[in-house]
Design a protein around this motif. Structure first.
Motif, PDB file in Angstrom:
ATOM      1  N   CYS A  28      -1.690   3.123  -5.216  1.00 55.17           N
ATOM      2  CA  CYS A  28      -2.959   2.131  -5.227  1.00 55.17           C
ATOM      3  C   CYS A  28      -3.152   1.363  -4.301  1.00 55.17           C
ATOM      4  CB  CYS A  28      -2.815   1.380  -6.677  1.00 55.17           C
ATOM      5  SG  CYS A  28      -1.642   0.018  -6.566  1.00 55.17           S
ATOM      6  N   GLY A  29      -4.609   0.280  -4.304  1.00 51.44           N
ATOM      7  CA  GLY A  29      -4.896  -0.149  -3.102  1.00 51.44           C
ATOM      8  C   GLY A  29      -4.010  -1.271  -2.674  1.00 51.44           C
ATOM      9  N   SER A  30      -3.188  -2.022  -3.490  1.00 50.95           N
ATOM     10  CA  SER A  30      -2.241  -3.100  -2.906  1.00 50.95           C
ATOM     11  C   SER A  30      -1.138  -2.263  -2.149  1.00 50.95           C
ATOM     12  CB  SER A  30      -1.822  -3.997  -4.226  1.00 50.95           C
ATOM     13  OG  SER A  30      -1.254  -3.385  -4.930  1.00 50.95           O
ATOM     14  N   GLY A  31      -0.721  -1.180  -2.952  1.00 49.72           N
ATOM     15  CA  GLY A  31       0.278  -0.462  -2.367  1.00 49.72           C
ATOM     16  C   GLY A  31      -0.065   0.203  -1.139  1.00 49.72           C
ATOM     17  N   ILE A  32      -1.126   0.653  -0.678  1.00 54.25           N
ATOM     18  CA  ILE A  32      -1.444   1.232   0.468  1.00 54.25           C
ATOM     19  C   ILE A  32      -1.428   0.123   1.532  1.00 54.25           C
ATOM     20  CG2 ILE A  32      -3.901   1.272   0.178  1.00 54.25           C
ATOM     21  CD1 ILE A  32      -1.799   3.951   2.090  1.00 54.25           C
ATOM     22  N   ILE A  33      -2.141  -1.056   1.243  1.00 54.98           N
ATOM     23  CA  ILE A  33      -1.918  -1.983   2.299  1.00 54.98           C
ATOM     24  C   ILE A  33      -0.598  -2.368   2.748  1.00 54.98           C
ATOM     25  CG2 ILE A  33      -2.703  -4.719   2.492  1.00 54.98           C
ATOM     26  CD1 ILE A  33      -4.969  -3.265   2.563  1.00 54.98           C
ATOM     27  N   GLU A  34       0.185  -2.724   1.691  1.00 52.41           N
ATOM     28  CA  GLU A  34       1.533  -3.052   1.996  1.00 52.41           C
ATOM     29  C   GLU A  34       2.256  -1.758   2.788  1.00 52.41           C
ATOM     30  OE1 GLU A  34       4.024  -4.689  -0.810  1.00 52.41           O
ATOM     31  OE2 GLU A  34       2.779  -5.951  -1.491  1.00 52.41           O
ATOM     32  N   ALA A  35       1.963  -0.540   2.423  1.00 52.13           N
ATOM     33  CA  ALA A  35       2.612   0.425   3.158  1.00 52.13           C
ATOM     34  C   ALA A  35       2.085   0.665   4.646  1.00 52.13           C
ATOM     35  CB  ALA A  35       2.253   1.748   2.464  1.00 52.13           C
ATOM     36  N   VAL A  36       1.074   0.375   4.957  1.00 51.55           N
ATOM     37  CA  VAL A  36       0.533   0.637   6.214  1.00 51.55           C
ATOM     38  C   VAL A  36       1.011  -0.729   7.208  1.00 51.55           C
ATOM     39  CG1 VAL A  36      -1.465   0.584   7.947  1.00 51.55           C
ATOM     40  CG2 VAL A  36      -1.623   1.797   5.895  1.00 51.55           C
ATOM     41  N   ALA A  37       1.347  -2.023   6.455  1.00 52.31           N
ATOM     42  CA  ALA A  37       1.517  -3.072   7.071  1.00 52.31           C
ATOM     43  C   ALA A  37       3.074  -3.005   7.538  1.00 52.31           C
ATOM     44  CB  ALA A  37       1.418  -4.350   6.105  1.00 52.31           C
ATOM     45  N   GLU A  38       3.871  -2.552   6.346  1.00 52.64           N
ATOM     46  CA  GLU A  38       5.332  -2.075   6.379  1.00 52.64           C
ATOM     47  C   GLU A  38       5.685  -0.994   7.609  1.00 52.64           C
ATOM     48  OE1 GLU A  38       8.311  -3.387   5.060  1.00 52.64           O
ATOM     49  OE2 GLU A  38       6.924  -4.920   3.948  1.00 52.64           O
TER      50      GLU A  38
END
Length: 678
Positions: free
Chosen positions: A469-479
């Motif tokens: 979901c949205g918060s997951g993709i934000i964290e994934a790209v940042a990680e």
């Protein structure tokens, strides 16, 4: 094969080609579309109901003919006769694909229901509602002094409560006489008194002393989700909260797509208006049922929304908002009978109030955020970002408040992402990548366990691991950026460059494999180069809007960042800053306001002085129009780097050091040939 029909499912956006005659339910299952069914396709359970579209869908590049699905059959007719089914609905197990088609899966047909994360935030509100209950004793009719029952009620309200004048609609007039006599000339009147003055409105009457529910509905009508808070108008308590997907998504995921739909399809605006009003009626019934009250006890509602949603809800063609100078039909607040806007599920005489819009693309939702967060009362310079498909941004303090909107698009909501989905059980919402081993661990909605903790498989057995979901993709790209798998330009490296076989070649680029569920017939969840580009575009638009406001204010740094909105409430401050979604500031000074627009709607519902205050305040807010600002493009390009190509992030650098890697080194020779970037 080219002769196969193209099937597109909304709101997921998943698509594929299928042989003519394929059942819709089969197509949905093969694409991983969230369509429920418990009867094995026998037309008994009705869980697989879908809504096929007809006509032009420019967003999807397809025109759907009336015969795109097989004819209505006897099984569907038998089910409709026995149990009922909305007109236009089909059973996915019975309808077969006969041509290119766009099919909407309504919320009640989704196995994994959308988690609309717009819960009410705790807030103390000074109660001064527009709608109140007044107990009065009314004079009985007298042959010698003839007068109407309404006139004697009005006289009692004036004598006993100093309410000077009152008006009544047809529905309350119909019940007035029997109620007066049942109460033996003592009644409780529900009266609405507007903050602009004028005659009070009699909304309802009850025999004798009434101590039952008196409720109001605060609605945050967003582009993607609709949230409603049912409030007690006597003490401000939130009795129930609920949310649904905005059904207009099937006409376009972003606002301009919906404006285009209205432009290109005669009557398209009317169609979108009807769909959102139906959703609001269903939501009102749902939250009333949760609070165990009659929906007719809802006497008032406050609606906040962006300008395009504002016009579509009011029944106004939004075409002018799609072209400069982005003129609103009206920017003022409105106070109207709710029935005039099709809200038939609540009290027949209920009133509806909309907050004022700030400008053509900064709407009543931004005004509600300003009402909730009050930047004009702060000493420090605060940036308030309501993150969504269309981001509203406020920057200011006691001296001055600026506002703009920025078209971030649906990527932050998990849309247009290869493994993306709405926030629902089974969706990855948190992720960490070990910078040494490059291995991921994650959490999904519906479980508090991380994927490397004992019991995770059992805890997620029911929901599965369905997407990100949205918060997951934000964290994934940042990680990925923090682990050096992605460089500052957003380019993902080959295995030889990143040190992990999770970097998988896909044509001329690479993807990062988070989870492979194919052995259990589940999805392979990856972050592709295209996903990273989509997030870069969204975050660049957000940062560029904030930077324009900083230019207008004449500052290079800010003191405090407030992330508002349902999505903003679930963003990690560190990950947002690593991406460069927001300007640099101390991480401790990045806070979440939750659903600030919904909170502003609740404040306006419960306090008429707040309505007068925000109506005055919006006139003092200076609007910056991003669409015509010459520096927007420059800021946008610079913001595409992670965190930024030009602006420094000194506060972020005290917390972590980002790897200085460059993956644009040509082909690595291991199967993922690289196209040289321009």
């Amino acid at each position: 094969m080219a002769s196969d029909a193209l099937v597109i499912f909304t709101p997921s956006g998943k698509r594929g080609r299928f042989a003519v005659g394929t059942p819709v339910l089969t197509a949905a299952r093969q694409l991983g579309v969230d369509l429920d069914s418990v009867c094995g396709g026998r037309g008994i359970c009705s869980k697989c109901q879908v809504s096929p579209g007809v006509g032009a869908f420019p967003k999807h590049g397809v025109t759907v003919a009336a015969d795109a699905l097989s004819d209505w059959n006897a099984v569907e007719q038998r089910y409709k006769d026995k149990r009922g089914m909305l007109d236009g609905r089909r059973l996915g197990c019975q309808a077969k694909v006969m041509g290119d088609v766009v099919i909407d899966v309504p919320p009640e047909s989704q196995l994994h229901r959308q988690v609309v994360r717009k819960a009410a935030s705790a807030r103390v509100v000074q109660m001064d509602p527009a709608t109140r209950l007044y107990y009065v004793e009314v004079a009985e009719p007298d042959m010698h002094e003839p007068s109407g029952d309404l006139e004697r009620l009005a006289l009692a309200l004036k004598d006993q409560w100093q309410i000077e004048a009152i008006e009544a609609g047809p529905s309350v007039l119909r019940k007035l006489q029997p109620v007066l006599r049942k109460g033996k000339w003592s009644v409780t009147a529900a009266v609405f008194r507007d903050h602009h003055g004028g005659a009070a409105k009699l909304l309802d009457v009850f025999p004798g002393f009434y101590d039952g529910p008196l409720a109001g509905l605060a609605i945050d009508l967003g582009s993607t989700t609709i949230a409603a808070h049912l409030c007690d108008l006597r003490d401000g308590r939130v009795l129930a909260s609920g949310g649904v997907m905005n059904p207009q998504i099937r006409f376009g995921e972003d606002l301009m797509s919906r404006v285009s739909y209205a432009m290109m399809n005669p009557g398209g605006d009317v169609e979108m208006t009807a769909s959102v009003r139906d959703a609001l009626n269903a939501l009102a019934i749902s939250v009333a049922a949760e609070a165990v009250i009659d929906p007719r006890a809802i006497m008032e509602t406050v609606v906040v929304c962006n300008p395009v949603m504002h016009h579509l809800f009011l029944g106004i063609d939004p075409v002018e908002l799609g072209q400069a100078p982005f003129a609103l039909a009206t920017s003022s607040s409105l106070s109207l009978p709710a029935r005039d806007l099709g809200l038939s599920a609540i009290n027949a005489e209920a009133r509806l109030y909309t907050l004022p819009c700030i400008a053509g693309h900064v709407g009543a939702d931004a005004a509600a955020v300003a009402l909730s967060e009050a930047p004009q009362l702060r000493d420090e310079l605060v940036l308030i970002v309501d993150v969504g498909t269309n981001a509203e941004i406020l920057l200011g303090n006691k001296k001055r408040v600026l506002a703009c909107s920025s078209p971030t698009g649906p990527a932050f909501e998990g849309a247009q992402i290869s493994s993306g989905q709405r926030a629902a059980p089974g969706a990855i919402e948190r992720i960490e990548i070990d910078p040494e081993t490059k291995e991921p661990r994650f959490r999904v909605i519906g479980s508090d366990l991380w994927s490397d903790e004992p019991g995770f498989a059992e805890a997620t057995a029911h929901t599965g691991i369905t997407g990100i979901c949205g918060s997951g993709i934000i964290e994934a790209v940042a990680e990925l950026r923090m682990a050096g798998i992605v460089d500052a330009a957003g380019l993902m490296g080959a295995p030889a460059q990143t040190g992990t076989e999770r970097s998988v070649a896909e044509g001329r680029t690479y993807s990062y494999l988070i989870h492979d569920g194919s052995a259990q017939n589940g999805p392979r969840i990856t972050v592709t180069q295209g996903d990273i580009r989509a997030i870069q575009l969204a975050k660049s638009a957000l940062y560029a809007g904030a930077r324009l406001l900083m230019d207008e204010m004449g500052v290079d740094h800010i003191d405090h960042v407030v992330l508002a909105g349902a999505f903003g409430a679930h963003i990690s401050a560190k990950h947002a800053m690593v991406l460069g979604m927001i300007p640099d500031c101390p991480l401790d000074n990045v806070t979440s306001a939750g659903n600030a627009a919904g909170t502003g709607a609740r404040i306006a519902l419960c306090n008429i002085a707040a309505r007068a205050g925000i109506e005055a305040q919006v006139k003092q807010i200076h609007k910056v129009e991003t669409a015509i600002e010459p520096r927007f493009q420059e800021h946008f390009v610079n913001a595409s780097a992670m965190p930024h190509a030009v602006d420094s992030f000194p506060h972020l650098s005290t917390v972590l050091t980002l790897p200085q890697v460059n993956h644009n080194m040509g082909s690595s020779g291991d199967g993922g040939g690289r196209r040289r970037r321009r």
